[in-house]
Design a protein around this motif. Structure first.
Motif, mmCIF file in Angstrom:
data_model
loop_
_atom_site.group_PDB
_atom_site.id
_atom_site.type_symbol
_atom_site.label_atom_id
_atom_site.label_comp_id
_atom_site.label_asym_id
_atom_site.label_seq_id
_atom_site.Cartn_x
_atom_site.Cartn_y
_atom_site.Cartn_z
ATOM 1 N N ARG A 62 13.269 -12.671 0.052
ATOM 2 C CA ARG A 62 11.938 -12.443 -0.525
ATOM 3 C C ARG A 62 11.049 -11.604 0.393
ATOM 4 N NH1 ARG A 62 12.528 -18.014 -0.767
ATOM 5 N NH2 ARG A 62 10.694 -18.369 0.545
ATOM 6 N N THR A 63 11.582 -11.201 1.539
ATOM 7 C CA THR A 63 10.749 -10.511 2.527
ATOM 8 C C THR A 63 11.373 -9.184 2.952
ATOM 9 O OG1 THR A 63 11.815 -11.823 4.257
ATOM 10 C CG2 THR A 63 9.689 -12.625 3.435
ATOM 11 N N ILE A 64 11.979 -8.468 2.011
ATOM 12 C CA ILE A 64 12.543 -7.155 2.355
ATOM 13 C C ILE A 64 11.436 -6.124 2.546
ATOM 14 C CG2 ILE A 64 14.771 -7.611 1.275
ATOM 15 C CD1 ILE A 64 13.822 -5.927 -1.113
ATOM 16 N N ASN A 65 10.279 -6.348 1.871
ATOM 17 C CA ASN A 65 9.132 -5.448 1.998
ATOM 18 C C ASN A 65 7.879 -6.243 2.319
ATOM 19 O OD1 ASN A 65 10.626 -3.138 1.333
ATOM 20 N ND2 ASN A 65 10.254 -3.404 -0.847
ATOM 21 N N ALA A 66 6.975 -5.633 3.078
ATOM 22 C CA ALA A 66 5.666 -6.210 3.393
ATOM 23 C C ALA A 66 4.594 -5.209 2.970
ATOM 24 C CB ALA A 66 5.551 -6.520 4.883
ATOM 25 N N ARG A 67 3.546 -5.681 2.329
ATOM 26 C CA ARG A 67 2.486 -4.794 1.866
ATOM 27 C C ARG A 67 1.551 -4.432 3.014
ATOM 28 N NH1 ARG A 67 1.933 -4.636 -3.794
ATOM 29 N NH2 ARG A 67 -0.232 -3.963 -3.566
ATOM 30 N N ALA A 68 1.259 -3.145 3.163
ATOM 31 C CA ALA A 68 0.386 -2.684 4.245
ATOM 32 C C ALA A 68 -0.985 -3.337 4.182
ATOM 33 C CB ALA A 68 0.241 -1.159 4.175
ATOM 34 N N GLU A 69 -1.458 -3.620 2.973
ATOM 35 C CA GLU A 69 -2.803 -4.148 2.797
ATOM 36 C C GLU A 69 -2.947 -5.571 3.343
ATOM 37 O OE1 GLU A 69 -1.850 -1.237 -0.538
ATOM 38 O OE2 GLU A 69 -0.827 -2.855 0.531
ATOM 39 N N THR A 70 -1.840 -6.333 3.425
ATOM 40 C CA THR A 70 -1.937 -7.745 3.816
ATOM 41 C C THR A 70 -0.992 -8.110 4.970
ATOM 42 O OG1 THR A 70 -0.307 -8.322 2.093
ATOM 43 C CG2 THR A 70 -2.650 -8.458 1.503
ATOM 44 N N GLY B 125 15.012 17.767 6.023
ATOM 45 C CA GLY B 125 16.306 17.159 6.309
ATOM 46 C C GLY B 125 16.311 16.138 7.426
ATOM 47 N N GLU B 126 15.190 15.931 8.104
ATOM 48 C CA GLU B 126 15.125 14.954 9.189
ATOM 49 C C GLU B 126 15.117 13.529 8.619
ATOM 50 O OE1 GLU B 126 15.354 15.351 12.314
ATOM 51 O OE2 GLU B 126 14.996 17.483 12.631
ATOM 52 N N PRO B 127 15.592 12.545 9.396
ATOM 53 C CA PRO B 127 15.504 11.163 8.936
ATOM 54 C C PRO B 127 14.045 10.725 8.773
ATOM 55 C CG PRO B 127 17.022 11.356 10.793
ATOM 56 C CD PRO B 127 16.306 12.665 10.684
ATOM 57 N N LEU B 128 13.810 9.917 7.772
ATOM 58 C CA LEU B 128 12.510 9.291 7.587
ATOM 59 C C LEU B 128 12.343 8.187 8.622
ATOM 60 C CD1 LEU B 128 13.083 8.953 3.780
ATOM 61 C CD2 LEU B 128 11.218 10.324 4.711
ATOM 62 N N ALA B 129 11.097 7.932 9.017
ATOM 63 C CA ALA B 129 10.806 6.869 9.984
ATOM 64 C C ALA B 129 9.934 5.825 9.304
ATOM 65 C CB ALA B 129 10.102 7.434 11.220
ATOM 66 N N PHE B 130 10.569 4.834 8.669
ATOM 67 C CA PHE B 130 9.822 3.787 7.990
ATOM 68 C C PHE B 130 9.167 2.856 9.016
ATOM 69 C CE2 PHE B 130 13.039 3.789 4.239
ATOM 70 C CZ PHE B 130 12.464 4.941 3.726
ATOM 71 N N ALA B 131 7.930 2.474 8.763
ATOM 72 C CA ALA B 131 7.284 1.442 9.576
ATOM 73 C C ALA B 131 7.880 0.089 9.212
ATOM 74 C CB ALA B 131 5.779 1.433 9.324
ATOM 75 N N THR C 196 5.295 -1.263 2.979
ATOM 76 C CA THR C 196 5.037 -0.324 1.884
ATOM 77 C C THR C 196 3.540 -0.124 1.692
ATOM 78 O OG1 THR C 196 4.950 -2.030 0.140
ATOM 79 C CG2 THR C 196 7.122 -1.114 0.704
ATOM 80 N N THR C 197 3.191 0.990 1.041
ATOM 81 C CA THR C 197 1.799 1.318 0.768
ATOM 82 C C THR C 197 1.712 2.028 -0.587
ATOM 83 O OG1 THR C 197 -0.188 2.353 1.687
ATOM 84 C CG2 THR C 197 1.875 3.577 1.919
ATOM 85 N N ARG D 209 4.506 9.190 -10.010
ATOM 86 C CA ARG D 209 5.015 9.331 -11.383
ATOM 87 C C ARG D 209 6.256 8.477 -11.600
ATOM 88 N NH1 ARG D 209 7.848 15.350 -11.439
ATOM 89 N NH2 ARG D 209 8.973 15.162 -9.462
ATOM 90 N N VAL D 210 6.887 8.021 -10.486
ATOM 91 C CA VAL D 210 8.074 7.182 -10.584
ATOM 92 C C VAL D 210 7.753 5.728 -10.267
ATOM 93 C CG1 VAL D 210 10.423 6.813 -9.702
ATOM 94 C CG2 VAL D 210 9.523 9.139 -9.951
ATOM 95 N N HIS D 211 6.962 5.505 -9.207
ATOM 96 C CA HIS D 211 6.644 4.142 -8.769
ATOM 97 C C HIS D 211 5.286 4.153 -8.086
ATOM 98 C CE1 HIS D 211 7.135 0.186 -6.835
ATOM 99 N NE2 HIS D 211 8.119 -0.025 -7.694
ATOM 100 N N ASP D 212 4.571 3.027 -8.143
ATOM 101 C CA ASP D 212 3.224 2.990 -7.572
ATOM 102 C C ASP D 212 3.201 2.656 -6.083
ATOM 103 O OD1 ASP D 212 4.016 0.361 -7.850
ATOM 104 O OD2 ASP D 212 2.079 -0.364 -8.571
ATOM 105 N N ARG D 213 4.381 2.304 -5.500
ATOM 106 C CA ARG D 213 4.471 1.996 -4.083
ATOM 107 C C ARG D 213 5.526 2.874 -3.423
ATOM 108 N NH1 ARG D 213 0.443 -1.126 -2.242
ATOM 109 N NH2 ARG D 213 1.776 -1.899 -0.562
ATOM 110 N N MET D 214 5.434 3.005 -2.104
ATOM 111 C CA MET D 214 6.431 3.730 -1.328
ATOM 112 C C MET D 214 6.444 3.171 0.094
ATOM 113 S SD MET D 214 4.553 7.386 -0.457
ATOM 114 C CE MET D 214 5.879 7.914 0.647
ATOM 115 N N PRO D 215 7.542 3.352 0.834
ATOM 116 C CA PRO D 215 7.541 2.927 2.236
ATOM 117 C C PRO D 215 6.521 3.721 3.049
ATOM 118 C CG PRO D 215 9.776 3.339 1.453
ATOM 119 C CD PRO D 215 8.858 3.879 0.413
#
Length: 244
Positions: A80-88, A136-142, A170-171, A179-185
């Protein structure tokens, strides 16, 4: 999706200690998967000696996706904790301690989002899209990481007694992805990497200021095959662009 070699990640993120070694590319990462994660490791604790939180080593570690807090009864909470919301993230019990002390970067070559399409039934079609950097560089997810001890294993030196896990923050999605989803990493700017990883830095306001929506111009996105909907499919062909 983590397809880059550990050596590429070591070079890209200034890693001092590669604990991952050789691994097969993973084109369809799912919760509970073991993923290379960049973090700062503090010196080992010794009885009577205070740990210097500025004396760290940057490591590339294999961590399990789905954060398990140290106080959890068991690993199941990680589903249940694969993602955390930036706001909280700074105030939620599962994340607030890690947000102050145990932040990490989760490298990814791309990620998938699903657009719900009305097909006239009660169950909409879910069309996958892939999102990746234009350069082409790797993304750096927080991310955040934690360590949990299995109390059923008495021997503290047994590697199976410890579980290291992570979550991705996510934020709000930018205009391209919305246009696809309201959230993103949260994709960290290179200039913030060192501060984000620093376990001694605990300015909550400054940290939250890094959790912004990444600019549209960083990304490209396009439709891919619904094969990605099944974890049984894990190959480079998942990135193929669907014909117009």
């Amino acid at each position: 999706m983590t397809a880059s070699s550990p050596q590429l990640l070591v070079d890209r993120f200034g890693v001092d200690d590669d604990q991952v070694g050789e691994r097969e590319p993973d084109y369809n990462v799912t919760p509970r998967a073991i993923v290379p994660v960049v973090r700062e490791r503090l010196p080992s604790r010794r009885e009577g000696v205070e740990v210097d939180r500025t004396d760290t080593t940057r490591v590339l570690s294999p961590l399990r996706w789905g954060l398990v807090p140290s106080w959890a009864d068991g690993p199941a909470i990680g589903d249940r904790t694969i993602n955390a919301r930036a706001e909280t993230v700074a105030t939620t019990n599962s994340y607030k301690s890690a947000f102050r002390k145990r932040r990490c970067i989760v490298p990814a070559d791309a990620f998938y989002e699903w657009l719900k399409i009305d097909n006239g039934t009660k169950k909409p079609t879910r069309q996958p899209w892939v999102v990746r950097r234009r350069d082409g560089e790797p993304l750096a997810f927080a991310g955040l990481w934690e360590i949990w001890r299995d109390e059923a294993i008495e021997d503290r030196d047994d590697p199976d007694a410890w579980l290291r896990t992570f979550t991705i923050i996510t934020t709000r999605a930018n205009d391209l992805l919305a246009r696809v989803h309201d959230r993103m990493p949260v994709v960290l700017d290179d200039a913030n990497w060192d501060t984000w990883l620093d376990p001694a830095f605990d300015d909550v306001a400054a940290l939250q200021g890094m959790l912004t929506t990444a600019p549209v111009e960083w990304f490209e996105t396009y439709e891919v095959s619904p094969r990605v909907n099944s974890p049984q499919h894990n190959d480079f062909g998942l990135l193929d662009r669907l014909p117009a």
